[in-house]
Design an enzyme around this catalytic site. Structure first.
Site, short mmCIF file in Angstrom:
data_model
loop_
_atom_site.label_atom_id
_atom_site.label_comp_id
_atom_site.label_asym_id
_atom_site.label_seq_id
_atom_site.Cartn_x
_atom_site.Cartn_y
_atom_site.Cartn_z
N CYS A 237 42.00 38.42 38.80
CA CYS A 237 42.77 38.87 37.64
C CYS A 237 43.99 37.97 37.49
O CYS A 237 44.81 37.86 38.42
CB CYS A 237 43.22 40.32 37.80
N ASN A 246 35.23 39.89 42.54
CA ASN A 246 34.51 41.12 42.21
C ASN A 246 33.40 41.38 43.22
O ASN A 246 32.98 40.50 43.97
CB ASN A 246 33.87 40.97 40.83
#
Length: 298
Positions: A237, A246
């Site tokens: 992010c 992720n």
């Protein structure tokens, strides 16, 4: 049981890459993901290029993106300007991105926790009027780097407001990857107590502390059937430096297939796709399953 994988690699996975990736590579990446059997592939974002330069080619990407019947290609839309671009490109599925904490709302959206809805409401209303499906992401659902732990009741309050706008699904994001199975149980129980069914929820875990698969399994056992994942485990992010990759789609598929859960995904084709992308990114995939199967595929 069948689990739907919401593939976020082309958007959430690539958005934090420091080197600009050619649009042709992104387009081929998406095509290969569809070939592997993924039916929901988040293609890009209409965020302003100043904030996420890697996705500045969103219009060009979508203009020539090959579409496969039965595959959805959602796009992240931050505001009404982004929605205008999405509508011009014939997008049928969009997502909005909300925050569960005050600090992240100010840093990511330049809004307060409550005023973020002033931005979301007209986007959702117009999108629904045009027949689009709207998903909502909710970030920092367990903690953020500035405020520490996020109270579950606060997450539920913000999450219900997003659903009440008309979003068909709420993706619960552990943006910095600090959640554990206990956190997942407590949060999902809080949503259930508030009258939100598990069919309205999805989960989005980052693997900072190696908990993503355990957290996913906990959510599945609570009745969640939609899981966000990124091919090869890429991602992060840009607004939360402690956010790492992720949950890898391959690791998720390996676990689900071992449980007898249907996904419709060809694991070897997916691994081949992540190996292909890793060559173009210039580094190996962090996915343990990609690493293991790569040896067998040589």
């Amino acid at each position: 049981m069948r689990v739907t994988i919401y593939e976020v690699g082309p958007r959430d996975g690539l958005q934090n890459e420091p080197v600009t990736i050619p649009v042709e590579v992104k387009r081929e990446f998406i095509r290969r993901l569809a070939d592997a059997g993924l039916t929901t592939i988040e293609a890009t974002s209409f965020v302003h290029p100043k904030w996420v330069p890697q996705l500045a080619d969103a219009d060009e990407l979508l203009a020539d993106l090959p579409r496969r019947p039965g595959v959805r290609y959602p796009v992240l839309v931050p505001n009404e300007r982004g929605l205008d671009r999405a509508l011009a490109r014939g997008v049928t599925d969009i997502a909005i991105f909300g925050s569960a904490t005050e600090s992240f709302a100010r840093r990511n959206l330049n809004r307060t926790l409550d005023s973020q809805f002033d931005m979301f409401a007209p986007v959702v209303e117009r999108a629904l009027a045009h027949g689009l499906r709207v998903r909502a992401y909710l970030s920092m659902v367990f903690a953020d780097p500035w405020e520490g732990p996020t109270p579950p009741e606060q997450v539920v309050r913000i999450g219900r407001r997003l659903l009440d706008l008309g979003c068909y699904e709420l993706s619960l994001g552990d943006t910095i990857g600090v959640g554990t199975p206990g956190h997942v149980e407590r949060l999902l129980d809080a949503f259930a107590e508030a009258g939100v069914g598990m069919d309205r929820l999805a989960v989005h875990f980052h693997d900072t502390y190696g908990q993503a698969l355990a957290n996913t399994l906990t959510a599945l056992r609570r009745g969640v059937t939609v899981v966000d994942a990124s091919a090869g485990g890429i991602g992060g992010c840009p607004y939360a430096k402690s956010a790492t990759g992720n949950l890898a789609t391959e690791d998720l598929v390996w676990m689900l297939h071992g449980m007898g859960v249907e996904t419709g995904v060809d694991l070897k084709a997916l691994v081949a796709t992540s190996l292909w992308l890793a060559e173009r990114l210039g580094r190996p995939s962090p996915s343990r399953v990609v690493q293991a199967l790569a040896k067998e595929m040589r």
